[in-house]
Write an enzyme that holds these catalytic residues in place. Structure first.
Site, PDB file in Angstrom:
ATOM      1  CE  LYS A  86       8.054  19.340   1.299  1.00  0.00           C
ATOM      2  NZ  LYS A  86       7.546  19.568  -0.066  1.00  0.00           N
ATOM      3  CB  CYS A  90      -3.658   6.786   0.510  1.00  0.00           C
ATOM      4  SG  CYS A  90      -4.948   7.816   1.192  1.00  0.00           S
ATOM      5  CD  GLU A 143      -3.246   9.322   8.606  1.00  0.00           C
ATOM      6  OE1 GLU A 143      -3.649   8.354   7.941  1.00  0.00           O
ATOM      7  OE2 GLU A 143      -3.609   9.539   9.773  1.00  0.00           O
ATOM      8  CD  GLU A 151       0.448   3.683  -2.112  1.00  0.00           C
ATOM      9  OE1 GLU A 151       1.606   4.078  -1.913  1.00  0.00           O
ATOM     10  OE2 GLU A 151      -0.561   4.277  -1.707  1.00  0.00           O
TER      11      GLU A 151
END
Ligand code: NAD
Length: 484
Positions: free
Chosen positions: A184, A291, A257, A385
């Site tokens: 997906k 990331c 992850e 983040e």
């Protein structure tokens, strides 16, 4: 803006062919730079998800688990070569659906070519080991060994920011280890995956070994996570979604992850020009939506002035604009909402005392490369983040201070350290809480065959072809009792 150009139509990919959605629903893929619709893509219904998983399971039992490794390897080599031949088309697709500058999109495609080649090599050496049975007294005349077997159906869920290579980092090792996959992709960037499905099919992958179901995480993603026929979920994306997936996935194997706020440390003895160059790329590649972007740059106070001069000069020279233009260094963020969120976090930091050295403003999807200083540990731009073109410069005095600042984070994915001293390098490598540490390179560098993954909230498990194959296979012990 009205659409005066052709809009592509894409179906789902199930059992080696295109499918319309059983619900008839579709989603629109929008070019983040122009705001234009570029494709209509079918959205999977519950019946489509069920069909894709059923197809993957049947193909696993009837075909992939029995396929000799050299045949698997051949398909993966062919795929690597065909992606290479089609690299310009793939790069354009990435730039159009993700708004990534074309030079970065080309680099992403060339990494995907490498990952398939590495997977083709590793397919022929997924070996087990002999167990030293006679290490235990009384084990008599026995031998024992361990083989690696595939898991079965692997559910892969991927984010928008590397629509080809993060998919490939899951799919190529999964196939190399003889599993089948239901993917997906992110709903904003599904076209690269659908193109990859065609390429794998053309290169001889058994029908049903790779299936692509498009739709929202909440509906289609959750169906995949909760289906008991799926043996493992391999997820790349944000922390909240990763946590939810782990809670809802029952007894499946899960690798996650997730995000980070990567620290990069510039020591007093560093080559300042090369650190400034590497950290400009690390902070602003794909508008900071990576990331392992450099989010916190810790600079020794003795070289702060020199570093800022070099770094700010480079940041000011970045060319912002159309991702399809050859000389564009930075394009838009994925959506206007994300750019607004970036602006809010910077404004909040300013109210709390931060100082803007460059940038600090945006327009629609584009947020300018922004460098902050005078930041405090509790500011969102530092401790969360940021996932935007925003970087904070933080001074330090001693290497112990630098480690304390760097490790003052709930995350731990990758870190960079710039120093010419081998003892300093080993000190940082051993002290930083991260899944990977680069010396004299930035946190943003990812090597396709190195183990890659996070500690703390940055995730669980490792990727990097061989390591992903280990996660995607399980050990079986076989023992034989003599007399021999
Ligand atoms: P996201 O978490 O919003 O979405 C990722 C994927 O999860 C998408 O396909 C989405 O549809 C799906 N999803 C959402 N909710 C779900 C649910 N409840 N159940 C199942 N699936 C669900 O992430 P994003 O915005 O696409 O990407 C940005 C994030 O990804 C950042 O946090 C970034 O750090 C992270 N990321 C991590 C790595 C890494 O290797 N560690 C690499 C790239 C991106």
């Amino acid at each position: 803006m009205p659409n005066t150009h052709a809009i592509e139509n894409w179906g789902l990919w199930i059992g080696g062919r295109n499918h319309n959605s059983k619900s008839g629903k579709a989603t629109q893929v929008v070019n983040p730079y122009t705001g234009r619709v570029i494709a209509d893509v079918a959205v999977a219904s519950a019946a489509d998800v069920d069909a894709a998983i059923g197809c993957a399971l049947k193909t696993f039992h009837e075909t992939t688990k029995h396929t000799p490794s050299h045949k698997v390897s051949d398909v993966l080599y062919k795929t690597s070569r065909l992606i290479d031949e089609l690299s310009e088309d793939f790069a354009r697709t990435i730039s159009l659906e993700a708004g990534k500058p074309i030079r970065e999109s080309r680099a992403e495609v060339s990494r995907a070519v490498q990952v398939f080649r590495l997977a083709a090599e590793e397919a022929n050496r997924l070996n087990g080991e002999l167990v030293p049975i006679d290490a235990v007294a009384g084990s008599g005349s026995r031998v024992g060994f361990v083989v690696r077997e595939p898991l079965g159906v692997i559910g892969a869920i991927t984010p928008f920011n590397f629509p080809l290579n993060l998919v490939v980092h899951k799919v190529a090792p999964a196939l190399a280890a003889k599993n089948t996959v239901v993917l997906k992709p992110a709903e904003k960037t599904p076209i690269s995956s659908l193109k990859l499905a065609r390429v794998l099919h053309e290169c001889g992958l058994p029908k049903g070994a790779f299936n692509v179901i498009v739709g929202s995480g909440r509906e289609v993603g959750e169906m995949l996570v909760q289906d008991e026929r799926v043996r493992m979920i391999t997820f790349t994306g944000s922390v909240p979604v990763g946590k939810e997936i782990k809670e809802k996935s029952g007894l499946k194997k899960v690798t996650l992850e997730l995000g980070a706020n990567s620290p990069n440390i510039v020591c007093a003895d560093a080559d300042i020009d090369s650190a400034a160059k590497a950290l400009t790329v690390a902070s602003f590649a794909y508008a900071g939506q990576v990331c392992i972007s450099a989010q916190r740059i810790l600079v020794h106070e003795d070289v702060m002035k020199k570093f800022l001069k070099a770094f700010l000069g480079l940041v000011k020279s970045l060319k912002i604009g159309d991702p399809l233009k050859e000389d564009t260094d930075m394009g838009p963020m994925i959506s206007e909402g994300d750019s607004k969120r970036a602006a809010e976090w910077v404004d909040e930091a300013i109210r709390q005392g931060a100082k803007v050295l460059v940038g600090g403003t945006g327009n629609k999807n584009v947020y300018k490369p922004t460098v902050l200083t005078n930041v405090k540990p509790g500011m969102k731009v530092v401790c969360q983040e940021v996932f935007a073109p925003i970087v904070s410069i933080i001074p330090f005095k001693t290497r112990e201070d630098a480690v304390a600042l760097a490790n003052d984070s709930t995350f731990g994915l990758q870190a960079g350290v710039f120093t010419k001293d081998i003892n300093t390098a080993f000190y940082f490598a051993g002290s930083l809480e991260a899944g990977g540490v680069w010396i004299n390179d930035s946190s943003v560098y990812r090597q396709q065959n190195a183990p890659y993954g996070g500690v703390k909230m940055s995730g669980l498990g490792r990727e990097g072809v061989k390591y992903t194959m280990e996660e995607m296979s399980e050990l079986k012990f076989i023992g034989i009792k003599g007399p021999f």
